[in-house]
Design an enzyme around this catalytic site. Structure first.
Site, mmCIF file in Angstrom:
data_model
loop_
_atom_site.group_PDB
_atom_site.id
_atom_site.type_symbol
_atom_site.label_atom_id
_atom_site.label_comp_id
_atom_site.label_asym_id
_atom_site.label_seq_id
_atom_site.Cartn_x
_atom_site.Cartn_y
_atom_site.Cartn_z
ATOM 1 C CB VAL A 63 3.710 22.147 77.193
ATOM 2 C CG1 VAL A 63 3.701 20.613 77.104
ATOM 3 C CG2 VAL A 63 4.854 22.618 78.060
ATOM 4 C CE LYS A 147 19.046 10.232 67.595
ATOM 5 N NZ LYS A 147 19.066 10.290 69.071
ATOM 6 C CE1 TYR A 222 40.359 35.932 40.177
ATOM 7 C CE2 TYR A 222 39.137 34.990 38.341
ATOM 8 C CZ TYR A 222 39.912 36.007 38.875
ATOM 9 O OH TYR A 222 40.244 37.094 38.105
ATOM 10 C CG HIS A 282 46.435 46.329 44.163
ATOM 11 N ND1 HIS A 282 47.702 46.542 43.667
ATOM 12 C CD2 HIS A 282 45.697 45.879 43.115
ATOM 13 C CE1 HIS A 282 47.730 46.223 42.385
ATOM 14 N NE2 HIS A 282 46.525 45.817 42.038
ATOM 15 N N GLY A 311 41.954 51.041 36.513
ATOM 16 C CA GLY A 311 41.557 49.703 36.936
ATOM 17 C C GLY A 311 41.164 49.623 38.394
ATOM 18 N NE ARG A 439 56.370 55.382 60.980
ATOM 19 C CZ ARG A 439 55.096 55.185 60.617
ATOM 20 N NH1 ARG A 439 54.491 56.088 59.867
ATOM 21 N NH2 ARG A 439 54.449 54.117 60.998
ATOM 22 C CG PHE A 469 55.466 57.091 67.923
ATOM 23 C CD1 PHE A 469 56.740 56.574 67.685
ATOM 24 C CD2 PHE A 469 54.625 56.363 68.758
ATOM 25 C CE1 PHE A 469 57.161 55.391 68.244
ATOM 26 C CE2 PHE A 469 55.038 55.169 69.332
ATOM 27 C CZ PHE A 469 56.315 54.689 69.070
#
Length: 520
Positions: A63, A147, A222, A282, A311, A439, A469
């Site tokens: 304090v 404030k 970007y 990617h 790339g 799959r 699975f």
């Protein structure tokens, strides 16, 4: 009216510049104990807070500024007669500048945690020492001055002192500038509270709220596409698989998609201990190679798909020498990542000015929380770090070498988009398929890539890894046509026994992992 500046600082850097500038404009200084000592050592007169409040610091300094004489001087709305009257009646001087930064809570947590790990202190001592570095008065000063920014300037960052003095000299402490300082104060306060709450939420295993503390690292060129703006915000925590612990040694600015690819690269390679090279395109692996030497591992990685790697991103978990650097620069790559480079390798990379060369670290655990935003909120999940529990479920036994090959393929599956299929022989990865909704189509694509690969021999026994699975025999029947002899999959279908019987019938060895690696 006299001008007062209040100082309460943990970080006292650049202070002399500010004091010199303020003294030329006849500011009177008030400061907390340790800051007042520093100001006097720099040759300036200063009153202690206790001289203003007529109340000593107490409770070991807990304090000191939580007093009406200080709070009233900061919070007074000088446009209101009632506020001016209150100041006059209580003999309080308005404070026009607050210079404040906070106890270093983050540093305290790091230091005390390290002492605890070393055994120098126990858990109770660690917690108590950390508690003492939770700032109370400083937070109040930040919020109060922010404030009341119409009448009070706040300096919460020593790097702002020079500009403040320059503006003061030119009479440019306008309300817009003071508002920007207040904004920084509110951000500092919010960040500080977030660090404290995050620490105690971790300690209490409390997940009832998601707190994100991430300052802007850099604006990006970007986003996924040129019409989308993007930025990179860096988590305050340090993780071993991120740019926090990596160095960009050369190349163009990293883009949004580059950062996604880098993250995928770290996650993919982190599970491998042997010399390994991974190629990604990617945000998904398109090549992988394992060997006793990193140069040979890259050769196998390249031959997995010598077209798709163009790339792309290549990440390696061993030092890159001049020979490997020459090979890497023989094709167009966006990014190369490795833990270390020879000086000769770095010279070779310089011929490819746009190539991003990153020195990255791979030790430790990755971010345990994976966060994704959706409309109206956030999805949070744990990072998938469970260990694979291999079980040989067929009568055709899989030996240790074959199991090791299957495991490497399955760990690669983890970072391929579902439906994910990876096919290889005992020497290398031959075909990768991901992102297909069927799959069967994924199996077909990966197997066709495998048999077209230059490293494939017609008599090769093929290894096949699947992230899901097999509910029906069709995939096993299809795999038979391509001489697949070993399969690894998570298991868990109600038709597992039928799949085992089908493999037994055709002499295929199959392992269950009991852990599923879907990636959406």
């Amino acid at each position: 009216m006299e001008k007062y500046a209040l100082f309460s600082l943990t970080d006292k850097s650049n202070l002399e510049v500010l004091l010199e500038g303020l003294s030329k404009h006849d500011y009177k200084f008030i400061a907390t104990t340790s800051t007042a000592i520093t100001i006097r050592e720099l040759g300036y007169e200063v009153k202690g807070v206790e001289d203003i409040t007529n109340f000593p610091e107490m409770l070991d300094g807990r304090v000191k500024t939580l007093q009406p004489e200080i709070a009233g001087g900061i919070l007074a709305d000088l446009s209101k007669d009632s506020h001016l009257e209150d100041l006059k009646n209580n003999n309080i001087n308005p404070i026009s500048l607050v210079v404040c930064n906070l106890y270093a809570f983050k540093d305290s947590v790091a230091k005390q945690s390290e002492l605890f790990k070393e055994g120098s202190i126990d858990k109770e001592e660690m917690d108590q020492n950390i508690i003492e570095h939770i700032d109370i008065g400083g937070i109040t000063l930040l919020r109060a001055s922010s404030k009341n920014y119409r009448y009070v300037s706040l300096l919460s960052d020593p790097s702002d002192y020079n500009e403040f003095v320059e503006r003061l000299n030119n009479n440019q402490l306008d309300i817009n500038y003071r508002q920007s300082l207040a904004c920084k104060g509110f951000k500092t306060s919010a960040t500080y509270d977030c660090m404290i709450a995050d620490y105690y939420m971790d300690s209490c295993e409390d997940n009832t709220q998601l707190l994100i503390n991430a300052p802007l690292k850099e604006s990006l060129r970007y986003g996924e596409n040129p019409h989308q703006s993007a930025a990179y915000y860096e988590d305050e925590k340090e993780y071993p698989f991120s740019l926090n612990t990596s160095k960009v040694l050369q190349g163009k600015q990293l883009s949004y998609n580059n950062l996604l690819d880098i993250e995928a690269a770290y996650q993919t390679i982190s599970v491998y201990q042997e010399p390994c090279a991974i190629a990604l395109k990617h945000n998904t692996p398109c090549g992988a190679g394992f060997s006793n030497s990193i140069n040979e591992a890259y050769d196998k990685c390249f031959k997995t798909d010598s077209i798709s790697i163009f790339g792309g991103v290549v990440i390696l978990n061993r030092k890159v020498d001049a020979t490997l650097a020459t090979t890497l620069t023989s094709i167009f790559l966006e990014i190369v990542i490795a833990p270390e480079y020879s000086s000769e390798a770095l010279e070779i990379f310089k011929d490819k000015k746009n190539l991003r060369v990153i020195q990255g670290l791979f030790e430790g655990e990755p971010n345990k929380k994976m966060i994704r935003s959706i409309s109206g909120g956030y999805l949070v999940q744990e990072e998938s770090q469970h260990q694979i529990d291999l079980e040989n479920v067929t009568t055709t036994k899989v030996d240790d070498n074959q199991a090791s090959t299957l495991k490497n393929l399955y760990l690669l599956v983890k970072n391929v988009k579902s439906n994910a299929i990876v096919v290889g022989n005992k020497e290398c990865v031959l075909g990768i398929s991901g992102g297909m909704v069927s799959r069967v189509d994924a199996v077909s694509f990966a197997l066709n890539k495998a048999v077209e690969n230059e490293m494939y021999q017609s008599n090769d026994d093929l290894f096949l890894a699947s992230d899901g699975f097999f509910p029906f025999n069709d995939i096993i029947d299809y795999a038979l046509k391509y001489n697949v002899k070993y399969i690894i999959q998570p298991g868990g279908s109600i038709n597992d026994e039928r799949m085992i019987e089908a493999c037994d019938e055709h002499g295929i060895g199959m392992l269950f992992t009991h852990i599923r690696y879907f990636k959406h």
